[in-house]
Design a protein around this motif. Structure first.
Motif, mmCIF file in Angstrom:
data_model
loop_
_atom_site.group_PDB
_atom_site.id
_atom_site.type_symbol
_atom_site.label_atom_id
_atom_site.label_comp_id
_atom_site.label_asym_id
_atom_site.label_seq_id
_atom_site.Cartn_x
_atom_site.Cartn_y
_atom_site.Cartn_z
ATOM 1 N N VAL A 86 0.851 -1.201 0.000
ATOM 2 C CA VAL A 86 0.000 0.000 0.000
ATOM 3 C C VAL A 86 0.882 1.244 0.000
ATOM 4 O O VAL A 86 0.673 2.176 -0.792
ATOM 5 C CB VAL A 86 -0.946 0.004 1.227
ATOM 6 C CG1 VAL A 86 -1.860 1.215 1.201
ATOM 7 C CG2 VAL A 86 -1.767 -1.280 1.289
ATOM 8 N N LEU A 87 1.899 1.254 0.878
ATOM 9 C CA LEU A 87 2.783 2.429 0.968
ATOM 10 C C LEU A 87 3.493 2.700 -0.355
ATOM 11 O O LEU A 87 3.608 3.849 -0.784
ATOM 12 C CB LEU A 87 3.817 2.207 2.071
ATOM 13 C CG LEU A 87 3.334 2.461 3.499
ATOM 14 C CD1 LEU A 87 4.324 1.910 4.505
ATOM 15 C CD2 LEU A 87 3.117 3.948 3.749
ATOM 16 N N LEU B 64 -8.001 -2.328 6.633
ATOM 17 C CA LEU B 64 -7.035 -2.430 7.728
ATOM 18 C C LEU B 64 -5.631 -2.052 7.230
ATOM 19 O O LEU B 64 -4.921 -1.261 7.860
ATOM 20 C CB LEU B 64 -7.042 -3.870 8.261
ATOM 21 C CG LEU B 64 -6.149 -4.191 9.457
ATOM 22 C CD1 LEU B 64 -6.579 -3.416 10.691
ATOM 23 C CD2 LEU B 64 -6.175 -5.692 9.769
ATOM 24 N N ALA B 65 -5.259 -2.586 6.072
ATOM 25 C CA ALA B 65 -3.926 -2.290 5.521
ATOM 26 C C ALA B 65 -3.817 -0.812 5.140
ATOM 27 O O ALA B 65 -2.787 -0.174 5.374
ATOM 28 C CB ALA B 65 -3.656 -3.175 4.307
ATOM 29 N N LEU B 66 -4.885 -0.258 4.588
ATOM 30 C CA LEU B 66 -4.848 1.149 4.171
ATOM 31 C C LEU B 66 -4.726 2.081 5.381
ATOM 32 O O LEU B 66 -3.881 2.981 5.414
ATOM 33 C CB LEU B 66 -6.106 1.496 3.349
ATOM 34 C CG LEU B 66 -6.215 2.966 2.942
ATOM 35 C CD1 LEU B 66 -5.127 3.336 1.937
ATOM 36 C CD2 LEU B 66 -7.585 3.277 2.356
ATOM 37 N N GLN B 67 -5.574 1.834 6.393
ATOM 38 C CA GLN B 67 -5.521 2.708 7.585
ATOM 39 C C GLN B 67 -4.132 2.656 8.223
ATOM 40 O O GLN B 67 -3.579 3.664 8.640
ATOM 41 C CB GLN B 67 -6.544 2.239 8.617
ATOM 42 C CG GLN B 67 -7.967 2.623 8.291
ATOM 43 C CD GLN B 67 -8.945 1.844 9.171
ATOM 44 O OE1 GLN B 67 -8.590 1.365 10.227
ATOM 45 N NE2 GLN B 67 -10.163 1.721 8.703
ATOM 46 N N THR B 68 -3.578 1.437 8.285
ATOM 47 C CA THR B 68 -2.251 1.270 8.877
ATOM 48 C C THR B 68 -1.219 2.053 8.069
ATOM 49 O O THR B 68 -0.373 2.757 8.623
ATOM 50 C CB THR B 68 -1.889 -0.237 8.920
ATOM 51 O OG1 THR B 68 -2.964 -0.937 9.514
ATOM 52 C CG2 THR B 68 -0.634 -0.485 9.701
ATOM 53 N N ALA B 69 -1.291 1.930 6.746
ATOM 54 C CA ALA B 69 -0.315 2.607 5.882
ATOM 55 C C ALA B 69 -0.411 4.126 6.042
ATOM 56 O O ALA B 69 0.617 4.816 6.089
ATOM 57 C CB ALA B 69 -0.553 2.213 4.431
ATOM 58 N N LEU B 70 -1.622 4.643 6.143
ATOM 59 C CA LEU B 70 -1.783 6.107 6.239
ATOM 60 C C LEU B 70 -1.171 6.635 7.543
ATOM 61 O O LEU B 70 -0.564 7.707 7.572
ATOM 62 C CB LEU B 70 -3.259 6.493 6.131
ATOM 63 C CG LEU B 70 -3.872 6.281 4.723
ATOM 64 C CD1 LEU B 70 -5.379 6.496 4.740
ATOM 65 C CD2 LEU B 70 -3.217 7.182 3.676
ATOM 66 N N ILE B 71 -1.309 5.859 8.622
ATOM 67 C CA ILE B 71 -0.704 6.284 9.898
ATOM 68 C C ILE B 71 0.821 6.158 9.810
ATOM 69 O O ILE B 71 1.566 7.051 10.211
ATOM 70 C CB ILE B 71 -1.281 5.474 11.074
ATOM 71 C CG1 ILE B 71 -2.738 5.886 11.289
ATOM 72 C CG2 ILE B 71 -0.473 5.691 12.351
ATOM 73 C CD1 ILE B 71 -3.484 5.150 12.360
ATOM 74 N N PRO C 112 -5.215 1.105 13.975
ATOM 75 C CA PRO C 112 -4.130 0.198 13.571
ATOM 76 C C PRO C 112 -2.947 0.994 13.037
ATOM 77 O O PRO C 112 -3.121 1.874 12.203
ATOM 78 C CB PRO C 112 -4.765 -0.636 12.450
ATOM 79 C CG PRO C 112 -5.870 0.204 11.922
ATOM 80 C CD PRO C 112 -6.362 1.046 13.065
ATOM 81 N N TYR C 113 -1.743 0.705 13.513
ATOM 82 C CA TYR C 113 -0.575 1.468 13.040
ATOM 83 C C TYR C 113 0.563 0.578 12.574
ATOM 84 O O TYR C 113 1.513 1.045 11.977
ATOM 85 C CB TYR C 113 -0.069 2.423 14.142
ATOM 86 C CG TYR C 113 0.672 1.700 15.249
ATOM 87 C CD1 TYR C 113 -0.027 1.117 16.309
ATOM 88 C CD2 TYR C 113 2.043 1.564 15.214
ATOM 89 C CE1 TYR C 113 0.644 0.427 17.295
ATOM 90 C CE2 TYR C 113 2.720 0.868 16.210
ATOM 91 C CZ TYR C 113 2.013 0.309 17.249
ATOM 92 O OH TYR C 113 2.679 -0.397 18.221
ATOM 93 N N TYR C 114 0.487 -0.695 12.896
ATOM 94 C CA TYR C 114 1.490 -1.590 12.313
ATOM 95 C C TYR C 114 0.892 -2.972 12.160
ATOM 96 O O TYR C 114 0.010 -3.369 12.918
ATOM 97 C CB TYR C 114 2.791 -1.528 13.110
ATOM 98 C CG TYR C 114 3.202 -2.717 13.923
ATOM 99 C CD1 TYR C 114 4.232 -3.541 13.487
ATOM 100 C CD2 TYR C 114 2.608 -3.003 15.142
ATOM 101 C CE1 TYR C 114 4.646 -4.603 14.255
ATOM 102 C CE2 TYR C 114 3.008 -4.059 15.912
ATOM 103 C CZ TYR C 114 4.032 -4.869 15.463
ATOM 104 O OH TYR C 114 4.437 -5.918 16.218
#
Ligand code: SF4
Length: 480
Positions: free
Chosen positions: A111-112, A141-148, A391-393
């Motif tokens: 995603v990143l 979940l993956a997108l929210q984590t990547a944005l953080i 979620p951050y990692y």
């Protein structure tokens, strides 16, 4: 071996096996090339020739065939073969893998990468979902984590992380696959280990100063660092204080781990030595499950340790949980999650059980069903954000139940920098102690230098280990 994978006319054995493992976990496949004759009764044949890609599956008396025209490009052949196999196995088993055909451990990286290329979040989701057939829930979940994570990732190659290993625990948990030694059996080794560890920290400190690096995060992990005495912990942390410029450190974690090792004296040492984050890991708050996994403490001891840490002023506390522990139930996990949220830790990390070969439980049939573990992970993703934990990692490990993920959730501003950076492979990490590794990131080139795995080796071969530091130094020079 009841399952055979038969490869004809291609070299995508690794990729085919990874897809097959999503649907048929925990088995060893018989691998046959071209004309080798399989003996297993369940057979998956993947074949490529100049014109066609063919899949033939015979499994539990059911048969399924698929084929398509063969593209010219190698990468496309691999992708089409895997996708056809994935969809065929989905049809045969009825199982809908939440991460689709994505088998890597770092979905957030994908995603990143796309966000950094300038694609909008919606476009990123659409592309990845089309390509890998990821469920909506996991994609979000993956997108929210990547944005953080995007806000936290470092920009300077001179910012590094420091990892210190204290590989001792009061007893060994039955699911554990770390290099960890019981305090009792390692008692005589510990003073010599600490002396060598302090020596190594001092050497790393010299290198850090020489190459003008700045330590962004420190992580003292293990094992359970609080398993050693307060005086021993103090001597290690004192060495860190003397050799590392703590003014530049943004985050300093000590994994307090098991409640049965936490005392007021040790927590006071941690605070006096300027660490600002601890992890108190219940794994579960169900007493029967704690007993089953050999944790030797009760749920109440975890709560008491947490409250003691709060009273002493710790304002950044993480708690780790595991979904899928032997004998745990969905209701038990939900109850644990509710109780942990009620304590208001600053971050909560939800792992899914991983059983590696070195775990006592490896090979036992005590695993919780995949569908229940999926429900546990889904519950965490649903209720933690409602309590202000984002979620951050996120990373996936091989051998996790249902190919699921480990997710760190944190209140805003309490994300663990070290966890993000170690997963991202973008920051140099220097490691000290046995089992630790150093990872030097140099212009897209990653050099890893491993320390010895066991304390006795670390102590007796310390001078040889320090010779390896020359390799680290050569790489660090390139960061200058
Ligand atoms: S406390 Fe952690 S490191 Fe120690 S034995 Fe248990 S799982 Fe392993």
């Amino acid at each position: 071996m009841n399952y055979a994978l038969i490869f004809k006319g291609h070299d995508f054995a690794y990729e085919v096996q990874a897809i097959a493992k999503i649907f048929i976990p925990g088995v060893r496949f018989q691998l046959c090339r071209d004309d080798e004759i399989p003996t297993a009764e369940n057979q998956i044949v993947t074949a490529i020739n100049a014109e066609r890609i063919d899949i033939n599956i015979l499994m539990h008396g059911k048969c399924l065939n698929d084929s398509c025209q063969c593209p010219e490009e190698n990468a496309q052949q691999e992708y089409l073969l895997c996708r056809m196999l994935y969809q065929s196995l989905q049809l045969l088993t009825g199982y809908q893998p939440p991460w689709g055909m994505l088998t890597g451990i770092r979905p957030v990286r994908k995603v990143l990468d796309q966000l950094e290329q300038g694609f909008a979040p919606e476009q990123v989701c659409q592309t990845l979902q089309e390509q890998y057939l990821i469920s909506d829930q996991k994609m979000q979940l993956a997108l929210q984590t990547a944005l953080i994570q995007k806000k936290i990732l470092p920009h300077s190659p001179k910012q590094i992380g420091l990892y210190i290993s204290i590989p001792f625990c009061p007893t060994r948990c039955s699911y554990c696959s770390f290099v960890s030694h019981s305090i009792q059996s390692a008692k005589n080794l510990i003073p010599a280990y600490i002396a060598k560890l302090c020596e190594e920290i001092a050497i790393l400190g010299t290198l850090i100063r020489k190459y003008q690096l700045s330590v962004q995060s420190i992580y003292i992990g293990g094992g359970t660092p609080t398993a050693i005495s307060a005086q021993q912990l103090s001597s290690i942390m004192q060495t860190i204080q003397e050799n590392i410029d703590l003014c530049q450190v943004q985050e300093y974690t000590v994994e307090a781990g098991r409640a049965d090792t936490i005392t007021k004296e040790k927590l006071q040492v941690i605070r006096q030595m300027q660490a600002d984050r601890i992890s108190i890991n219940p794994q579960t708050l169900q007493d029967a499950v704690l007993q089953k996994i050999g944790r030797c403490h009760t749920a109440q001891q975890v709560i008491d340790a947490y409250q003691l840490a709060r009273q002493l002023g710790f304002d950044n506390i993480n708690m780790d949980l595991i979904a899928g522990l032997p004998s745990d139930t969905y209701e038990g996990f939900a109850d644990t999650l509710r109780k942990v949220i009620a304590l208001h830790p600053d971050s909560i990390t939800v792992h899914t059980l991983t059983l590696k070969r070195s775990a006592d439980l490896y090979g036992s049939k005590q695993n919780t069903e995949i569908s229940i573990v999926e429900k546990m992970a889904a519950l965490s993703a649903q209720i933690l954000p409602k309590s202000n934990y984002q979620p951050y990692y996120l990373y996936r490990q091989k051998n996790t139940i249902g190919n699921l993920e480990n997710v760190g959730y944190a209140k805003p501003g309490k994300e663990n920098i070290y966890n993000i950076l170690i997963m991202d492979d973008r920051q140099t990490i220097l490691g000290a102690g046995c089992g630790a590794s150093s990872k030097i990131i140099c212009q897209d080139n990653i050099v890893r230098v491993m320390n010895y795995k066991f304390p006795y080796e670390y102590i007796s071969r310390f001078s040889q280990l320090m010779e390896k530091k020359i390799q680290i130094e050569t790489e660090l020079e390139k960061l200058a």
